[in-house]
Scaffold this active site. Structure first.
Site, PDB file in Angstrom:
ATOM      1  N   SER A 198      -1.753   5.188  -4.744  1.00 54.47           N
ATOM      2  CA  SER A 198      -2.770   4.160  -4.767  1.00 54.47           C
ATOM      3  C   SER A 198      -2.222   2.730  -4.719  1.00 54.47           C
ATOM      4  O   SER A 198      -2.985   1.818  -4.434  1.00 54.47           O
ATOM      5  CB  SER A 198      -3.605   4.328  -6.035  1.00 54.47           C
ATOM      6  OG  SER A 198      -2.833   4.024  -7.181  1.00 54.47           O
ATOM      7  N   LYS A 214      -0.263  -5.444  -8.924  1.00 55.88           N
ATOM      8  CA  LYS A 214      -1.347  -4.552  -8.520  1.00 55.88           C
ATOM      9  C   LYS A 214      -2.606  -4.970  -9.273  1.00 55.88           C
ATOM     10  O   LYS A 214      -2.528  -5.324 -10.460  1.00 55.88           O
ATOM     11  CB  LYS A 214      -0.946  -3.111  -8.866  1.00 55.88           C
ATOM     12  CG  LYS A 214      -1.933  -2.040  -8.417  1.00 55.88           C
ATOM     13  CD  LYS A 214      -1.394  -0.647  -8.758  1.00 55.88           C
ATOM     14  CE  LYS A 214      -2.344   0.462  -8.291  1.00 55.88           C
ATOM     15  NZ  LYS A 214      -1.819   1.815  -8.586  1.00 55.88           N
ATOM     16  N   SER A 237       1.580   7.394  -7.299  1.00 57.75           N
ATOM     17  CA  SER A 237       1.055   6.147  -6.725  1.00 57.75           C
ATOM     18  C   SER A 237       2.054   5.000  -6.580  1.00 57.75           C
ATOM     19  O   SER A 237       1.734   4.000  -5.956  1.00 57.75           O
ATOM     20  CB  SER A 237      -0.132   5.657  -7.552  1.00 57.75           C
ATOM     21  OG  SER A 237      -1.264   6.437  -7.293  1.00 57.75           O
TER      22      SER A 237
END
Lengths: 95, 484
Positions: free
Chosen positions: B151, B76, B175
């Site tokens: 997210s 990420k 997330s």
């Protein structure tokens, strides 16, 4: 309570955020909606409750007072927007 | 090749049936083919990936390779990667080249894994749909008109479409778990303090925790083995040995006590998702588990509490983005105040600004007791609910998210409606507990995840429970047609 235009301007100033004049009503609406959501906390009595800062109630560790970081000024300043002679440049603050 | 588990890939590499360079090229080609549609990656690090793969192949030749050596993965874009852009999906950090590696990045690199690139996300991890990214929304591989969740939406879409075997994610309010649910993945948010936060760009420091996003529980366990551990560079990291998370995967579930919180099955839960979750619970009963209804009475407090704690901490954390030392700087500032205000005003997107403002307000003079302190007290109540429940049950189960993936744009005009997407995940973060999402079936053709919550440091048990379920179901093996 409800935030109005001047409250939003004040908060934006405290947060050092330039926001477009035209977007202030939208921010006021959204922030008020969020605060209304947050107000639901007041439904519970928490007088006897101790606040929780860390899930495991950990405390800060201590370490030996020795140098662990080396000087990496050039590396760190290589990503800065504006530097000169090893210092960060900002608009003049002292007349 | 892209449908294999990490253990299968590891065996192929160790047997010399494939090289890491070949495997890495296979996934890089898949990224090139599909990323235009999905927008799952912000940066593709082809050159360094091939160099890492070549180094891995050398280790195979020298017989020094480990279990995960040579297997590709993605990070990420919230983890600092030395010499590689680390944007956090924000214009503010669009040109930020991290000067050091996050501990998680360091550990995964040391295991010999190959980084394919950095995945898209909500800006500074603030969002539940991946629509707040400066680089545009990520599309859900199951239906590209729908969101992948957020997210960690880029990591979720990338693993779901098999553009990478595994990826890292972070979870502040859901997330990792919510996008795992919406994209049919196995994702785990560990106990707070289990994985180092050093070099992971901070959103809400008392809630943030990194974890694996994978196709199945065994893969998640293997990645968690590498990610976990004490780190003196993270002051909230917990000094506690890391077990081998694969060791107990096959333990029997006979006698496992499962609690179903009644608050998780009430109003707001899509009936189709409810049916899916109830069917999953039945499978556990067949495996010998017992099920009882429990109550987490303060569940409704979770979202209000979170939207004080998280914005307050973010307003403080993001104050470091000042246009002076790194990140976006406005043109021709007339004075220092103008430099701060315009750099931040231009660099941050709307949702980030909203949260900074809520946090600033909550922490401003005279409001601390009414907001942040009150929220910390509510947090204690939420945490106490869980501890009471764990006196009676071993794990808690329920839906991960109230609905399946929603359409792009459906909730972008109403921040509060978006916040409700995390209604079943947030309280785990507030309590600091580990939680997991596991593919549990489909509702209207879209995946729905089962959430499993455990007590502190019970990650091995969560993985065991998930793994046994995956031995008798094949939901986790389903891949969207266009990406098979």
């Amino acid at each position: 309570m409800s935030l109005d235009k001047s409250d939003v301007e004040k908060i934006a100033h405290l947060a050092r955020l330039a926001i477009d004049e035209s977007t202030i009503p939208d921010y006021a609406r959204d922030l008020n909606n969020i605060l209304t959501l947050v107000e639901q906390m007041s439904a519970v009595d928490t007088n006897e409750v101790s606040p929780m800062a860390h899930p495991l109630d950990a405390h800060q560790r201590l370490r030996e007072d020795v140098v662990t970081e080396t000087d990496q000024r050039e590396l760190f300043q290589s990503i800065a927007p504006k530097t000169e002679a090893g210092v960060y440049l900002v608009p003049q603050v002292i007349e | 090749m892209h449908n294999k588990t990490l253990s299968e890939l590891s065996a192929l590499l160790h047997n010399g049936d494939i090289t890491s360079v070949e495997l890495t090229k296979h996934f890089l080609n898949r990224i090139k083919t599909h990323n235009g549609n999905l927008n799952a990656f912000i940066s593709i690090t082809e050159e360094s990936a091939l160099a890492q793969a070549a180094a891995a192949d050398k280790q195979f030749a020298e017989k020094t390779a480990g279990k995960l050596t040579g297997i590709p993965m993605a990070h990420k874009d919230i983890f600092c990667t030395k010499g590689v852009r680390t944007s956090c999906a924000s214009k503010m950090l669009d040109k930020f080249i991290a000067p050091y590696d996050a501990t998680v990045v360091e550990k995964i690199a040391a295991s010999g894994m190959v980084m394919l690139g950095k995945t898209n996300m909500d800006e500074f991890a603030m969002g539940s749909s991946n629509e707040t990214s400066f680089y545009g929304p990520v599309k859900n591989p199951w239906d590209i008109e729908r969101v992948p969740g957020g997210s960690s939406g880029g990591s979720a879409a990338a693993v779901a479409a098999r553009l990478t075997p595994v990826a890292t994610g972070t979870d502040t309010g859901g997330s990792i778990r919510q996008p795992s649910s919406l994209c049919n993945l196995t994702g785990l948010k560990p106990t707070y303090g289990r994985v180092s936060r050093y070099g992971m760009i901070a959103f809400a420091s008392s809630l943030d925790q990194a974890g694996p996003m994978a196709a199945n529980a065994e893969d998640a366990a293997l990645l968690l083995n590498v990610m976990s551990g004490f780190d003196e560079r993270d002051s909230t990291s917990v000094e506690r040995d890391v077990p081998d998370y694969t060791a107990n995967l096959n333990d029997s579930l006979e006698g496992l006590r499962i609690g179903l919180p009644k608050e998780y099955f009430g109003e707001g839960l899509s009936p189709e998702v409810a049916v899916t979750i109830e069917a999953a619970i039945k499978e556990f009963e067949k495996l010998g588990a017992t099920v009882k209804e429990i109550s987490l009475p303060n569940t409704a407090l979770a979202i209000p509490t979170y939207y004080v704690v998280a914005p307050a901490e973010c307003s403080s954390n993001l104050s470091r983005m000042d246009g002076v030392r790194f990140g976006h700087r406005c043109d021709d500032p007339k004075d220092l105040l103008d430099l701060y205000q315009r750099s931040r005003g231009e660099g941050f997107g709307d949702e980030v600004k909203r949260r900074i403002m809520i946090g600033t307000y909550a922490l401003s003079a005279g409001y601390y007791d009414a907001y942040y302190l009150k929220a910390q007290k509510c947090r204690r109540l939420i945490s106490d609910d869980f501890q009471q429940a764990f006196e009676e049950v071993d794990v808690i189960m329920g839906p991960t998210a109230p609905t399946t993936a929603f359409k792009l744009g459906d909730k972008t005009d109403d921040p509060v409606a978006m916040y409700l997407a995390d209604i079943y995940t947030i309280n785990t973060n507030l309590a600091g507990l580990p939680g997991m999402s596991v593919p549990a079936g489909f509702a209207g053709g879209l995946p729905a995840g089962l959430q499993i919550i455990g007590n502190y440091f019970d990650e091995a048990r969560l993985l065991n429970v998930a793994h046994r379920y995956q031995q008798v179901t094949d939901w986790h093996k389903q891949i969207p047609t266009a990406f098979q």
